[in-house]
Motif scaffolding. Structure first.
Motif, PDB file in Angstrom:
ATOM      1  N   ARG A  49       7.987  -1.173 -16.333  1.00  0.00           N
ATOM      2  CA  ARG A  49       7.625   0.173 -15.840  1.00  0.00           C
ATOM      3  C   ARG A  49       6.445   0.689 -16.660  1.00  0.00           C
ATOM      4  O   ARG A  49       6.457   0.609 -17.880  1.00  0.00           O
ATOM      5  CB  ARG A  49       8.807   1.130 -16.004  1.00  0.00           C
ATOM      6  CG  ARG A  49       9.971   0.818 -15.089  1.00  0.00           C
ATOM      7  CD  ARG A  49      11.134   1.739 -15.403  1.00  0.00           C
ATOM      8  NE  ARG A  49      10.844   3.133 -15.082  1.00  0.00           N
ATOM      9  CZ  ARG A  49      10.989   4.141 -15.942  1.00  0.00           C
ATOM     10  NH1 ARG A  49      11.407   3.930 -17.156  1.00  0.00           N
ATOM     11  NH2 ARG A  49      10.738   5.377 -15.559  1.00  0.00           N
ATOM     12  N   TRP A  64      -4.047   3.977 -11.150  1.00  0.00           N
ATOM     13  CA  TRP A  64      -2.683   4.248 -10.657  1.00  0.00           C
ATOM     14  C   TRP A  64      -2.507   3.607  -9.266  1.00  0.00           C
ATOM     15  O   TRP A  64      -1.555   2.886  -8.992  1.00  0.00           O
ATOM     16  CB  TRP A  64      -2.439   5.763 -10.613  1.00  0.00           C
ATOM     17  CG  TRP A  64      -0.997   6.156 -10.458  1.00  0.00           C
ATOM     18  CD1 TRP A  64       0.091   5.317 -10.432  1.00  0.00           C
ATOM     19  CD2 TRP A  64      -0.484   7.484 -10.323  1.00  0.00           C
ATOM     20  NE1 TRP A  64       1.250   6.062 -10.286  1.00  0.00           N
ATOM     21  CE2 TRP A  64       0.915   7.380 -10.216  1.00  0.00           C
ATOM     22  CE3 TRP A  64      -1.073   8.758 -10.278  1.00  0.00           C
ATOM     23  CZ2 TRP A  64       1.739   8.506 -10.070  1.00  0.00           C
ATOM     24  CZ3 TRP A  64      -0.263   9.876 -10.136  1.00  0.00           C
ATOM     25  CH2 TRP A  64       1.140   9.750 -10.033  1.00  0.00           C
ATOM     26  N   ASP A  65      -3.493   3.864  -8.401  1.00  0.00           N
ATOM     27  CA  ASP A  65      -3.456   3.331  -7.042  1.00  0.00           C
ATOM     28  C   ASP A  65      -3.404   1.799  -7.048  1.00  0.00           C
ATOM     29  O   ASP A  65      -2.600   1.193  -6.338  1.00  0.00           O
ATOM     30  CB  ASP A  65      -4.713   3.825  -6.301  1.00  0.00           C
ATOM     31  CG  ASP A  65      -4.652   3.539  -4.813  1.00  0.00           C
ATOM     32  OD1 ASP A  65      -3.746   4.060  -4.163  1.00  0.00           O
ATOM     33  OD2 ASP A  65      -5.503   2.781  -4.313  1.00  0.00           O
ATOM     34  N   LEU A  68      -0.056   0.362  -8.218  1.00  0.00           N
ATOM     35  CA  LEU A  68       0.949   0.468  -7.154  1.00  0.00           C
ATOM     36  C   LEU A  68       0.709  -0.589  -6.079  1.00  0.00           C
ATOM     37  O   LEU A  68       1.635  -1.247  -5.617  1.00  0.00           O
ATOM     38  CB  LEU A  68       0.916   1.864  -6.529  1.00  0.00           C
ATOM     39  CG  LEU A  68       1.402   3.011  -7.433  1.00  0.00           C
ATOM     40  CD1 LEU A  68       1.011   4.358  -6.845  1.00  0.00           C
ATOM     41  CD2 LEU A  68       2.912   2.937  -7.647  1.00  0.00           C
ATOM     42  N   GLU A  69      -0.571  -0.765  -5.703  1.00  0.00           N
ATOM     43  CA  GLU A  69      -0.912  -1.775  -4.693  1.00  0.00           C
ATOM     44  C   GLU A  69      -0.513  -3.171  -5.146  1.00  0.00           C
ATOM     45  O   GLU A  69      -0.174  -4.029  -4.344  1.00  0.00           O
ATOM     46  CB  GLU A  69      -2.427  -1.756  -4.424  1.00  0.00           C
ATOM     47  CG  GLU A  69      -2.897  -0.531  -3.659  1.00  0.00           C
ATOM     48  CD  GLU A  69      -2.546  -0.638  -2.196  1.00  0.00           C
ATOM     49  OE1 GLU A  69      -2.911  -1.637  -1.580  1.00  0.00           O
ATOM     50  OE2 GLU A  69      -1.880   0.281  -1.683  1.00  0.00           O
ATOM     51  N   TYR A  72       3.402  -2.811  -9.010  1.00  0.00           N
ATOM     52  CA  TYR A  72       4.042  -2.358 -10.252  1.00  0.00           C
ATOM     53  C   TYR A  72       4.750  -1.023 -10.053  1.00  0.00           C
ATOM     54  O   TYR A  72       4.379  -0.224  -9.184  1.00  0.00           O
ATOM     55  CB  TYR A  72       2.999  -2.218 -11.374  1.00  0.00           C
ATOM     56  CG  TYR A  72       2.492  -3.558 -11.834  1.00  0.00           C
ATOM     57  CD1 TYR A  72       3.250  -4.350 -12.691  1.00  0.00           C
ATOM     58  CD2 TYR A  72       1.275  -4.061 -11.373  1.00  0.00           C
ATOM     59  CE1 TYR A  72       2.804  -5.610 -13.085  1.00  0.00           C
ATOM     60  CE2 TYR A  72       0.822  -5.317 -11.764  1.00  0.00           C
ATOM     61  CZ  TYR A  72       1.594  -6.074 -12.625  1.00  0.00           C
ATOM     62  OH  TYR A  72       1.162  -7.315 -13.010  1.00  0.00           O
ATOM     63  N   GLN A  73       5.764  -0.795 -10.893  1.00  0.00           N
ATOM     64  CA  GLN A  73       6.454   0.498 -10.883  1.00  0.00           C
ATOM     65  C   GLN A  73       5.646   1.421 -11.787  1.00  0.00           C
ATOM     66  O   GLN A  73       5.715   1.295 -13.015  1.00  0.00           O
ATOM     67  CB  GLN A  73       7.844   0.368 -11.490  1.00  0.00           C
ATOM     68  CG  GLN A  73       8.756  -0.626 -10.798  1.00  0.00           C
ATOM     69  CD  GLN A  73      10.039  -0.757 -11.588  1.00  0.00           C
ATOM     70  OE1 GLN A  73      10.722   0.220 -11.862  1.00  0.00           O
ATOM     71  NE2 GLN A  73      10.368  -1.976 -11.975  1.00  0.00           N
ATOM     72  N   ASP A  75       4.471   5.370 -12.702  1.00  0.00           N
ATOM     73  CA  ASP A  75       4.545   6.826 -12.574  1.00  0.00           C
ATOM     74  C   ASP A  75       3.334   7.420 -13.293  1.00  0.00           C
ATOM     75  O   ASP A  75       2.690   6.758 -14.098  1.00  0.00           O
ATOM     76  CB  ASP A  75       5.830   7.355 -13.229  1.00  0.00           C
ATOM     77  CG  ASP A  75       7.087   6.911 -12.496  1.00  0.00           C
ATOM     78  OD1 ASP A  75       6.989   6.556 -11.302  1.00  0.00           O
ATOM     79  OD2 ASP A  75       8.167   6.909 -13.119  1.00  0.00           O
ATOM     80  N   ARG A 101       1.444  11.047  -1.796  1.00  0.00           N
ATOM     81  CA  ARG A 101       2.017   9.695  -1.732  1.00  0.00           C
ATOM     82  C   ARG A 101       3.483   9.651  -2.157  1.00  0.00           C
ATOM     83  O   ARG A 101       4.061   8.578  -2.275  1.00  0.00           O
ATOM     84  CB  ARG A 101       1.206   8.751  -2.634  1.00  0.00           C
ATOM     85  CG  ARG A 101      -0.189   8.513  -2.112  1.00  0.00           C
ATOM     86  CD  ARG A 101      -1.118   7.973  -3.185  1.00  0.00           C
ATOM     87  NE  ARG A 101      -2.468   7.770  -2.647  1.00  0.00           N
ATOM     88  CZ  ARG A 101      -3.346   8.744  -2.439  1.00  0.00           C
ATOM     89  NH1 ARG A 101      -3.042   9.995  -2.725  1.00  0.00           N
ATOM     90  NH2 ARG A 101      -4.534   8.493  -1.934  1.00  0.00           N
ATOM     91  N   LEU A 103       4.772  10.307  -5.129  1.00  0.00           N
ATOM     92  CA  LEU A 103       4.904   9.633  -6.428  1.00  0.00           C
ATOM     93  C   LEU A 103       5.440  10.585  -7.488  1.00  0.00           C
ATOM     94  O   LEU A 103       5.355  11.809  -7.342  1.00  0.00           O
ATOM     95  CB  LEU A 103       3.536   9.113  -6.886  1.00  0.00           C
ATOM     96  CG  LEU A 103       2.806   8.198  -5.898  1.00  0.00           C
ATOM     97  CD1 LEU A 103       1.388   7.923  -6.386  1.00  0.00           C
ATOM     98  CD2 LEU A 103       3.571   6.888  -5.739  1.00  0.00           C
TER      99      LEU A 103
END
Ligand code: AMP
Ligand code: FES
Ligand code: ZN
Ligand code: ZN
Length: 318
Positions: A49, A64-65, A68-69, A72-73, A75, A101, A103
């Motif tokens: 994480r 971050w984007d 996620l793509e 990965y987890q 936050d 999104r 999030l």
């Protein structure tokens, strides 16, 4: 100009990579560069994480984007630094990105949660604003990651940022920093792992990435950082890059593969000297070599100060 991957019309040329891409394959290229950096430097395991420090600027929203793509987890975490409208607007972009999104975005505000802001801290300490700002960010990123049980903190530092810092450290032969300037700092003594997944991508690529992905970000630079040395180093490197594409990448990545290890002893020596009796801060519980950590001292020093609003700072040093 044709896309290297599909031979369709290209929308961006990347001279350093001797390649042009269409929108779709440019996004794939960015993801691939981040995946390569993560793998090569062992930044993250597939099930780990990660807490992404998001400022609302292009780099941190893009990282971050992309994380996620890549599955990965991830936050987010945003700090309200209290730099007037600049901070409000930047936090707004981070919030909008997260809420559109669905999030998780953790938030803290220096003023509301710790009783000061960056302009006031700069006035009280008579130091450049980036000094209290950097100290606060490092402390709050570490604390948020440890408290939230994250395996690592990711920042949006890109190739231009890292090459500029390397340039400054090399100009002055700051060997202690040269030994520590890596895209991954392992976790140690209660500090979380720190990773910089964008070290293979530059500023121009990140701006293009956000435009193509429809990510809105704050374009303005921090008003307190104007005239900052790193901006001048970036300009110098950009001038070199224009004449000789790929120089920035070679400067930084060849440093990592051929030279960084040579300074490991200087960095290790500095860490051992500074933290030989590492304990915990009696106020906040963070790792610290003193009874009270530097952040808690800043909280104490600024507690009674009259809040400074931007434009009112007097005689601060650069
Ligand atoms: P800077 O120190 O402003 O160059 O920012 C470097 C990185 O620190 C950014 O790419 C973000 O990952 C992170 N960062 C900067 N400002 C903030 C903020 N206010 N809140 C959370 N993260 C931040
Ligand atoms: Fe830290 Fe500007 S963002 S002083
Ligand atoms: Zn294509
Ligand atoms: Zn403390």
């Amino acid at each position: 100009m044709k896309c290297r991957t599909c031979r369709g019309p290209a929308i961006i040329d990347l001279k350093a990579h001797n390649a042009n891409f269409c929108a779709e394959h440019f996004l794939a290229f960015c993801r691939e560069q981040v995946a390569r950096a993560i793998k090569k430097h062992r930044m993250l395991g597939p099930d780990e994480r990660v807490l992404v420090a998001v400022s609302g600027g292009k780099d941190s929203l893009a990282v971050w984007d992309i994380l996620l793509e890549l599955g990965y987890q991830a936050d987010g975490f945003v700090i309200g630094l209290g730099i007037g409208e600049y901070s409000e607007t930047s936090t707004g972009y981070a919030r909008a990105f997260a809420s559109e999104r669905g999030l998780t975005l953790h938030e803290t505000s220096l003023r509301d949660d710790h009783g000061f802001d960056v302009p006031t801290a700069a006035e009280v300490t008579r130091r450049v604003p980036c000094s209290a700002c950097g100290l606060s960010k490092r402390h709050l990123f570490d604390k948020a990651a440890i408290d939230g049980g994250y395996d690592a903190v990711a920042t949006g530092h890109n190739l231009d940022d890292e090459a500029a810092v390397l340039f400054g450290n090399t100009l002055r032969w700051n060997t202690e920093y040269l030994g520590r300037q890596r895209p991954v700092l392992p976790a140690r003594d209660g500090f979380p792992r720190k990773i910089k997944p964008l070290v293979r991508l530059g500023e121009r690529e990140m701006a293009a990435y956000c435009v193509i992905r429809g990510i809105d970000y704050i374009v303005e630079e921090c008003p307190m950082a104007a005239g900052n040395k790193h901006l001048r180093y970036k300009e110098a490197l950009n001038a070199i890059e224009a004449e000789s594409p790929g120089s920035k990448h070679a400067f930084y990545h060849e440093f990592l593969s051929k030279a960084a290890d040579r300074f490991a002893d200087d960095a290790a020596g500095a860490i051992a000297d500074g933290t030989s009796e590492l304990g915990t801060c009696t106020r906040c519980g963070s790792p610290s070599s003193n009874e009270v950590c530097a952040f808690c001292l800043l909280v104490e020093r600024t507690a009674d100060a009259v809040p400074v609003t931007l434009g009112e700072r007097r005689g601060a040093r650069r």
